[in-house]
Scaffold this active site. Sequence first.
Site, PDB file in Angstrom:
ATOM      1  N   HIS A 127       0.937  -1.078   0.085  1.00 42.34           N
ATOM      2  CA  HIS A 127       0.065   0.080   0.011  1.00 42.34           C
ATOM      3  C   HIS A 127       0.902   1.197  -0.058  1.00 42.34           C
ATOM      4  O   HIS A 127       1.826   1.113   0.630  1.00 42.34           O
ATOM      5  CB  HIS A 127      -0.802  -0.076   1.026  1.00 42.34           C
ATOM      6  CG  HIS A 127      -0.589   0.165   2.610  1.00 42.34           C
ATOM      7  ND1 HIS A 127      -0.458   1.485   2.940  1.00 42.34           N
ATOM      8  CD2 HIS A 127      -0.150  -0.551   3.548  1.00 42.34           C
ATOM      9  CE1 HIS A 127       0.014   1.470   4.249  1.00 42.34           C
ATOM     10  NE2 HIS A 127       0.180   0.245   4.513  1.00 42.34           N
ATOM     11  N   ASP A 173       5.526   3.056   7.197  1.00 39.99           N
ATOM     12  CA  ASP A 173       4.276   2.357   6.993  1.00 39.99           C
ATOM     13  C   ASP A 173       3.634   2.979   5.615  1.00 39.99           C
ATOM     14  O   ASP A 173       2.962   3.956   6.054  1.00 39.99           O
ATOM     15  CB  ASP A 173       3.665   2.253   8.432  1.00 39.99           C
ATOM     16  CG  ASP A 173       2.114   1.591   8.039  1.00 39.99           C
ATOM     17  OD1 ASP A 173       1.805   0.901   6.951  1.00 39.99           O
ATOM     18  OD2 ASP A 173       1.252   1.389   8.820  1.00 39.99           O
ATOM     19  N   GLU A 208      -5.215   1.912   1.892  1.00 39.05           N
ATOM     20  CA  GLU A 208      -5.309   0.522   2.865  1.00 39.05           C
ATOM     21  C   GLU A 208      -5.567   1.040   4.145  1.00 39.05           C
ATOM     22  O   GLU A 208      -6.336   0.337   5.315  1.00 39.05           O
ATOM     23  CB  GLU A 208      -3.831  -0.163   2.804  1.00 39.05           C
ATOM     24  CG  GLU A 208      -3.514  -1.377   3.643  1.00 39.05           C
ATOM     25  CD  GLU A 208      -3.121  -1.018   5.072  1.00 39.05           C
ATOM     26  OE1 GLU A 208      -3.187  -2.100   5.617  1.00 39.05           O
ATOM     27  OE2 GLU A 208      -2.985   0.209   5.602  1.00 39.05           O
ATOM     28  N   GLU A 209      -5.008   2.298   4.652  1.00 37.86           N
ATOM     29  CA  GLU A 209      -5.143   2.550   6.104  1.00 37.86           C
ATOM     30  C   GLU A 209      -6.738   3.055   6.368  1.00 37.86           C
ATOM     31  O   GLU A 209      -6.855   3.299   7.483  1.00 37.86           O
ATOM     32  CB  GLU A 209      -4.227   4.044   6.292  1.00 37.86           C
ATOM     33  CG  GLU A 209      -2.795   3.610   6.062  1.00 37.86           C
ATOM     34  CD  GLU A 209      -2.121   2.991   6.954  1.00 37.86           C
ATOM     35  OE1 GLU A 209      -2.949   2.421   7.958  1.00 37.86           O
ATOM     36  OE2 GLU A 209      -0.923   2.668   7.072  1.00 37.86           O
ATOM     37  N   ASP A 257       4.126  -5.471   4.004  1.00 38.03           N
ATOM     38  CA  ASP A 257       4.045  -4.196   4.826  1.00 38.03           C
ATOM     39  C   ASP A 257       4.947  -4.244   5.784  1.00 38.03           C
ATOM     40  O   ASP A 257       6.085  -4.786   5.816  1.00 38.03           O
ATOM     41  CB  ASP A 257       2.454  -4.449   5.423  1.00 38.03           C
ATOM     42  CG  ASP A 257       1.456  -3.262   5.502  1.00 38.03           C
ATOM     43  OD1 ASP A 257       2.155  -2.326   6.219  1.00 38.03           O
ATOM     44  OD2 ASP A 257       0.707  -3.022   5.250  1.00 38.03           O
ATOM     45  N   HIS A 296       2.698   4.396  12.579  1.00 37.91           N
ATOM     46  CA  HIS A 296       1.774   5.493  12.713  1.00 37.91           C
ATOM     47  C   HIS A 296       1.875   6.678  13.558  1.00 37.91           C
ATOM     48  O   HIS A 296       1.154   7.240  14.120  1.00 37.91           O
ATOM     49  CB  HIS A 296       0.365   4.770  12.930  1.00 37.91           C
ATOM     50  CG  HIS A 296      -0.192   4.074  11.987  1.00 37.91           C
ATOM     51  ND1 HIS A 296      -1.813   3.796  11.982  1.00 37.91           N
ATOM     52  CD2 HIS A 296       0.096   3.278  11.001  1.00 37.91           C
ATOM     53  CE1 HIS A 296      -2.110   3.035  11.105  1.00 37.91           C
ATOM     54  NE2 HIS A 296      -0.825   2.736  10.289  1.00 37.91           N
TER      55      HIS A 296
HETATM   56 ZN    ZN Z   1       0.451  -0.586   6.501  1.00 36.79          ZN
END
Ligand code: ZN
Length: 342
Positions: free
Chosen positions: A61, A174, A203-204, A226, A317
């Site tokens: 992603h 990420d 994706e998130e 990922d 994140h």
């Molecule tokens: Zn991810």
Amino acid sequence: MELMKELSLAPGVSGSEEEIVNIITRELKDVADKIETDSMGNVIATKKGQKKAPTVMLAAHMDEIGLMVKYIDDNGFIIFTTIGGINDQMLMNQTVTIHSTVGEPVVGVIGSKPPHVTSPEERNKIVKYKDMFIDIGAKDKEEAEKMVKIGDKITFNSIFAEYPNNRVMGKALDNRVGCYVMMEVLKRVDTRATVYGVGTVQEEVGLKGAKTVSFKLNPDLAFALDVTLSGDHPGIKKDEAPVVMGEGPAVILADASGRGILTQDSVKNLLIKAGDENDIPYQLEVSDGGTTDGTAIHLTREGIPTGVVSVPTRYIHTPVSVCSMDDVENTIRLITEAINSL
Ligand code: ZN
């Protein structure tokens, strides 16, 4: 390292992944037989194999977590919503870039009440994002509206740093790490299979791009690439996140306590064999939380055999994630060998 740095610094909040698409297209133009984007915004680079050979999809992603302009108040402050999983306490006093659709990118700062005027009770409470705002220096609503618009995407400002021990620090690891792995595998694979290197969108916010692209390509085998939690720093217990940075890619056997993916034995064995036979370190991971594009992919059509391979990463994140480029390299090797063995 230059490519990893470029990927990390490029803005690409969910729904606005174009800059990452451009990087992937540029990097793979001499490697792929065909590069296309679909109506969702996914980018698909195809490296054609032999007729009747299996097809393999690599999905990474491209999007990162961020914010979005929701409202501009009378004094010119920006009220925002979050895009993707964000801990409110991470937001306080960050500097951000608002990717304005009416002008140049705008630098903003998430403001807060100074400590001098917060009561002891307030000081111990986590401020909710709904009580935060972004200051862009505008003196009123009218001026702010000339600078930004409702719906503009917002990224966190950060730097990219090369750490000792072949580690790196930056924003959006990420999942720019996964994008990097996907591109390197496509460059290196030597196989009779047809390989699709895919950068997925959104994706998130619900594994959306993976859902549509896996329906379109309908591969015989897929890998979601990922990052995963690295449980090797203060504040996290070993049994909460047993995978650690520096000991190789995590081969996911189950995530979200099995509600995400339960990796089927054929895929698990393919990856383990690739690791064991080529002396590539790897770690097996069973996790309670989090999930990946693999969850959407394996439930497509009649079911697609899917593996998830993730690079252990600290502080996921946040704009300050840390991972090991040794793990990145071993992830590339593991996936490449697994595909070459088909
Ligand atoms: Zn991810």
